[in-house]
Design an enzyme around this catalytic site. Structure first.
Site, PDB file in Angstrom:
ATOM      1  N   LYS A 147       0.820  -1.202   0.000  1.00  0.00           N
ATOM      2  CA  LYS A 147       0.000   0.000   0.000  1.00  0.00           C
ATOM      3  C   LYS A 147       0.860   1.260   0.000  1.00  0.00           C
ATOM      4  CE  LYS A 147      -4.286  -1.909   1.807  1.00  0.00           C
ATOM      5  NZ  LYS A 147      -5.298  -1.919   2.887  1.00  0.00           N
ATOM      6  N   ARG A 199      -3.008 -10.277   5.334  1.00  0.00           N
ATOM      7  CA  ARG A 199      -3.481 -10.308   3.939  1.00  0.00           C
ATOM      8  C   ARG A 199      -2.379  -9.719   3.066  1.00  0.00           C
ATOM      9  NH1 ARG A 199      -6.197  -6.989   0.250  1.00  0.00           N
ATOM     10  NH2 ARG A 199      -7.736  -8.078  -1.061  1.00  0.00           N
TER      11      ARG A 199
END
Length: 278
Positions: free
Chosen positions: A221, A257
């Site tokens: 991210k 994740r």
């Protein structure tokens, strides 16, 4: 708190951090859009992730990157249903990453094990679909919606507000008779949060994980590039992502994740051997 996560066909012991491998069946996801956007490619990638150490697979058919426009329900179903049919018998829990009640219902009918909703099941129909299933449920916090969520997000107390939201959603399910062992929480890193908000939530993983099993998703991210001080493209954020995953695991995160399963699995194996010798 239970040490087992009840997840559809599976009862998952939370004695060590589990890896959730990401399979995006999309042309426009922020990191791997277009790489696995046919059923054949996605199924092959899913099998690869299992061979690399994925404990769970998360299948998604709609990009929820900042600024993303929604796709139709029909398009999302066309993307994910063939993949779900192709991975249901691979021996690991299958998660559907969706905020749409109709997609949830179709996935449940196919036998998926986990519903992963970035909208925290705030849609009443999604809530009912979840209650009426036997799936594990991942409740995520998001401020706003993907198209606008990163437009100057504001909180008075990001940790308190996110935690209160997640605990309230858990209680809503418990009040409807859902076993608390079916519930995961996800602070929603990058979903309506600045870098400072994300860091505050990372530092609070331990206190949140003590209340309810927590899923942490920071893989590749923008916050990773922000911490590195350089706008590396997503595929050059792997090392930073693995370090963040290890931090989360050390703080008590039960599920990670990630895109980079093999690298994360190797890091966890070394960390675990050092931290918890046989």
């Amino acid at each position: 708190m239970s040490t087992v996560f009840q997840c559809g066909r599976f009862s998952i012991p939370l004695d060590r951090p589990k890896i959730m491998g990401i399979v995006n069946v999309t042309p426009d996801s922020f990191s791997d859009g277009g790489q696995h956007d046919t059923a054949e490619q996605a199924i092959a990638h899913a099998k690869l992730l299992i061979s690399q150490g994925a404990d769970i697979l998360d299948i998604g058919g709609e990009s929820t990157r900042p600024g993303a426009a929604p796709v139709s329900v029909e398009e999302e179903l066309q993307r994910v249903l063939p993949v779900l049919r192709g991975v249901m018998d691979l021996g690991v829990p299958i998660s559907i990453d969706t905020r749409r009640p109709q997609v949830m219902k179709e996935a449940v009918a196919l036998g998926v094990d986990l519903l992963n909703d970035i909208n925290g099941f705030r849609d009443p129909q999604a809530f009912e679909a979840a209650v009426n299933s036997s799936c594990g449920l991942c409740i995520m916090h998001m401020l706003g919606e993907p198209r606008t969520m990163q437009d100057n997000p504001q909180y008075s107390d990001v940790v308190g507000e996110v935690t209160d939201f997640l605990m309230a959603r858990c209680q809503a399910f418990v009040d409807r008779g859902v076993d608390r062992r079916r519930l995961l929480i996800d602070p929603g890193f990058g979903f309506g949060k600045s870098l400072e908000h994300n860091l505050a939530l990372m530092r609070a993983i331990g206190q949140m994980a003590a209340q309810q099993p927590i899923l942490v998703g920071v893989s590749r991210k923008r916050m990773i590039a922000g911490l590195l001080g350089q706008d590396y493209p997503p595929d050059q954020r792997v090392t930073g992502s693995v370090v963040a995953a290890l931090w989360a695991a050390d703080q008590g995160a039960q599920i990670l994740r990630v895109h980079d399963v093999q690298e994360t699995a190797q890091a966890l194996a070394v960390w675990s051997a050092i931290k918890m010798p046989a």
